[in-house]
Design a protein around this motif. Structure first.
Motif, PDB file in Angstrom:
ATOM      1  N   ARG A 327      44.966  80.592  35.107  1.00 54.63           N
ATOM      2  CA  ARG A 327      45.231  80.498  34.181  1.00 54.63           C
ATOM      3  C   ARG A 327      43.887  81.840  34.124  1.00 54.63           C
ATOM      4  O   ARG A 327      43.304  83.084  33.651  1.00 54.63           O
ATOM      5  N   GLY A 328      44.372  82.881  35.486  1.00 60.68           N
ATOM      6  CA  GLY A 328      44.345  83.612  35.778  1.00 60.68           C
ATOM      7  C   GLY A 328      43.828  83.763  37.487  1.00 60.68           C
ATOM      8  O   GLY A 328      44.295  82.642  37.904  1.00 60.68           O
ATOM      9  N   ALA A 332      38.687  87.634  45.566  1.00 64.28           N
ATOM     10  CA  ALA A 332      39.804  87.270  47.026  1.00 64.28           C
ATOM     11  C   ALA A 332      38.940  86.662  47.838  1.00 64.28           C
ATOM     12  O   ALA A 332      40.240  86.038  48.681  1.00 64.28           O
ATOM     13  N   PRO A 333      37.618  87.199  47.798  1.00 64.53           N
ATOM     14  CA  PRO A 333      37.039  86.099  48.569  1.00 64.53           C
ATOM     15  C   PRO A 333      37.248  84.121  48.719  1.00 64.53           C
ATOM     16  O   PRO A 333      37.105  83.775  49.044  1.00 64.53           O
ATOM     17  N   VAL A 334      37.104  84.207  47.401  1.00 62.62           N
ATOM     18  CA  VAL A 334      37.306  82.789  47.001  1.00 62.62           C
ATOM     19  C   VAL A 334      38.017  82.577  47.467  1.00 62.62           C
ATOM     20  O   VAL A 334      38.905  81.309  47.560  1.00 62.62           O
ATOM     21  N   GLU A 335      39.646  83.378  46.755  1.00 59.26           N
ATOM     22  CA  GLU A 335      40.532  82.524  46.947  1.00 59.26           C
ATOM     23  C   GLU A 335      41.786  82.690  48.130  1.00 59.26           C
ATOM     24  O   GLU A 335      42.002  81.427  48.301  1.00 59.26           O
ATOM     25  N   ALA A 365      38.648  74.438  35.766  1.00 58.12           N
ATOM     26  CA  ALA A 365      37.775  73.877  34.469  1.00 58.12           C
ATOM     27  C   ALA A 365      35.958  73.697  34.940  1.00 58.12           C
ATOM     28  O   ALA A 365      36.209  73.413  35.732  1.00 58.12           O
ATOM     29  N   ASP A 366      35.236  73.627  33.484  1.00 59.05           N
ATOM     30  CA  ASP A 366      33.844  74.009  33.506  1.00 59.05           C
ATOM     31  C   ASP A 366      33.181  74.894  34.665  1.00 59.05           C
ATOM     32  O   ASP A 366      32.497  74.560  35.118  1.00 59.05           O
ATOM     33  N   GLY A 367      34.039  76.137  34.664  1.00 61.68           N
ATOM     34  CA  GLY A 367      33.546  76.641  35.747  1.00 61.68           C
ATOM     35  C   GLY A 367      33.256  76.660  36.908  1.00 61.68           C
ATOM     36  O   GLY A 367      32.894  77.422  38.270  1.00 61.68           O
ATOM     37  N   GLN A 368      34.655  75.759  37.123  1.00 57.03           N
ATOM     38  CA  GLN A 368      35.044  75.446  38.813  1.00 57.03           C
ATOM     39  C   GLN A 368      36.402  75.479  39.207  1.00 57.03           C
ATOM     40  O   GLN A 368      36.932  74.826  38.775  1.00 57.03           O
ATOM     41  N   LEU A 369      36.548  75.695  40.700  1.00 51.76           N
ATOM     42  CA  LEU A 369      37.702  75.666  40.828  1.00 51.76           C
ATOM     43  C   LEU A 369      37.915  74.614  41.643  1.00 51.76           C
ATOM     44  O   LEU A 369      36.901  74.023  42.618  1.00 51.76           O
ATOM     45  N   CYS A 421      33.148  79.276  40.279  1.00 53.22           N
ATOM     46  CA  CYS A 421      34.016  80.931  40.092  1.00 53.22           C
ATOM     47  C   CYS A 421      33.940  81.242  38.690  1.00 53.22           C
ATOM     48  O   CYS A 421      34.709  79.845  37.703  1.00 53.22           O
ATOM     49  N   ALA A 422      35.015  82.093  38.657  1.00 53.97           N
ATOM     50  CA  ALA A 422      35.269  82.744  37.388  1.00 53.97           C
ATOM     51  C   ALA A 422      36.442  83.276  37.665  1.00 53.97           C
ATOM     52  O   ALA A 422      36.663  84.105  38.423  1.00 53.97           O
ATOM     53  N   LEU A 423      37.752  82.977  36.518  1.00 52.59           N
ATOM     54  CA  LEU A 423      38.803  83.219  36.771  1.00 52.59           C
ATOM     55  C   LEU A 423      39.263  84.904  35.507  1.00 52.59           C
ATOM     56  O   LEU A 423      37.975  84.820  34.614  1.00 52.59           O
ATOM     57  N   SER A 424      39.843  85.575  36.185  1.00 46.71           N
ATOM     58  CA  SER A 424      39.807  87.480  35.610  1.00 46.71           C
ATOM     59  C   SER A 424      40.979  86.546  34.252  1.00 46.71           C
ATOM     60  O   SER A 424      41.437  86.152  34.710  1.00 46.71           O
TER      61      SER A 424
END
Length: 424
Positions: A327-328, A332-335, A365-369, A421-424
């Motif tokens: 949901r976000g 870019a580097p993480v993706e 979830a829980d701040g983790q991709l 990571c966090a989602l924008s």
């Protein structure tokens, strides 16, 4: 219940009783060590430090503090051997040949010295109590059984066992019943009290400097891997441009020069070379697009990780199911790291696993991709040095990510990656 099951239960009960007995003996040993040792190690440094102004403490303090450290090291050893609790030792080294003044104040300025001083009062109070309770709990119920066996007749007055007043055989049986309840509680509590003693020691005496040092080491390695990977990627791009698109563009320029000469002399040959130049330009454009896609796929930049993974799945020759719940968008580097990691894992699955079905699950979830790739192949995948999975692990390590591989012989294989990571 079968005979085998009965024997197994008996063996487990015997091991449990031995564990309780061993914990009680160790609790007694720790209680005998904790109180006098901690009192001595706490009082002697105070006296020695108080004597520093008159000069005596300058000589005695290093020796006293060395003794305190030896006592603390011994307790670290017992915590590791008896409780499985490893406590980091983080004393600062003293310079070689230091004079008594430098040794005294060098040791007093060490934060680990003050952790020792903080631990000693805790050890002589809470540490002593937990160790003594681990010894007393299994013994106290035995008193209830001895009272019920007739010991109650020794006392002329009422004898209190716990909250039970014992004055005759009936009340003595009540004491035995209370002892049975306490024995069951001791069976469960005694090892846990000993564990609490060691964990308390680790919480006060331990240092996080070892963990920080390990963290620095991991970050140094991942940074070095990231630099090496970036350099290798730049060399690959340079090689692909030189051997591919650049060579085609040079050939196309030569063809255009020849066409200029042949326009009036041989129009048919000029048209043939024009067609060849057009094909060369199309091939060069295709190669440039592939190169750009290898650096950062357009679908990843425009649509995000979910659609980019779906596009990867569509190009596979194996039936692939994709489940994405993002949901976000991450940075870019993480993706990009997650995309190329999934691409490498899918390539390995297609080439080596022999699978005919692959499942991809991506969620946050829980701040983790978290992205997992599962196939129904033959298994046996390992994240060893030199393998594609080791490269994926290094790529994820740059972002503090981890890779877990579960691939028993015969399959299935599940490769799971996590990137904070966090989602924008």
């Amino acid at each position: 219940m079968t005979t085998i099951e009965t024997k197994s239960e008996a063996r487990r009960a015997g091991r449990g009783a031995r564990n309780v007995g061993l914990a009680a003996v160790r609790g007694l040993a720790l209680a005998l060590i904790s109180l006098p040792g901690a009192v001595l190690c706490f009082s002697l440094p105070l006296v020695s430090v108080a004597l520093i102004p008159v000069g005596i403490g300058i000589v005695t303090t290093p020796w006293v503090l060395t003794g305190v450290r030896m006592f603390a090291d011994w307790r670290r050893l017992l915590a590791a051997q008896w409780g499985g609790v490893r406590i980091q030792r983080a004393y600062r080294p003293l310079p070689e040949g230091a004079n008594p003044w430098a040794r005294t104040f060098g040791m007093l300025r060490d934060p680990a010295t003050w952790r020792d001083f903080l631990w000693l009062p805790v050890d002589m109070t809470a540490g002593f109590v937990t160790a003594l309770l681990a010894f007393c709990l299994p013994l106290y119920p035995l008193e209830g059984f001895v009272i019920a066996a007739g010991l109650w007749r020794v006392w002329s007055d009422t004898y209190w066992y716990g909250f039970v007043p014992v004055s005759d055989q009936t009340t003595a049986l009540y004491a035995a019943a209370l002892g049975a309840v306490l024995l069951v509680a001791a069976y469960w509590l005694t090892p846990r009290l000993l564990d609490a003693h060691f964990r308390l020691t680790g919480a006060v005496l331990g240092s996080h400097q070892g963990e920080l040092a390990e963290r620095v080491r991991v970050l140094t390695e991942t940074r070095r891997d990231a630099v090496d990977t970036s350099a290798a990627e730049l060399r690959r791009i340079e090689r692909d441009l030189h051997d591919g698109a650049q060579a085609r563009l040079v050939a196309m320029g030569m063809d255009l020069g020849t066409i200029e000469v042949l326009l009036e002399k041989d129009p048919a040959k000029a048209r043939e070379l024009l067609a060849q130049a057009r094909r060369s330009s199309a091939d060069a454009l295709t190669e440039l697009r592939e190169l750009v896609r290898g650096i950062h796929p357009p679908v990843l930049a425009e649509r995000g990780l979910g659609d980019a993974v779906r596009a990867l799945a569509l190009r596979l020759p194996v039936t692939t199911e994709v489940d994405v719940d993002l949901r976000g968008r991450a940075q870019a580097p993480v993706e990009a790291a997650a995309y190329f990691a999934v691409s490498e894992i899918l390539t390995n699955a297609v080439k080596h696993s022999g699978a005919d079905r692959i499942w991809i699950d991506a969620h946050h979830a829980d701040g983790q991709l978290r992205v997992s790739v599962t196939d129904n192949g033959k298994g046996g995948a390992v994240s060893a040095a030199g393998s594609g999975l080791a490269g994926v692990e290094r790529r994820l390590g740059t972002f503090d990510g981890v890779l877990a591989v579960s691939s028993p012989a015969g399959g299935p294989t599940m490769v799971t990656m996590e990137i904070p990571c966090a989602l924008s």
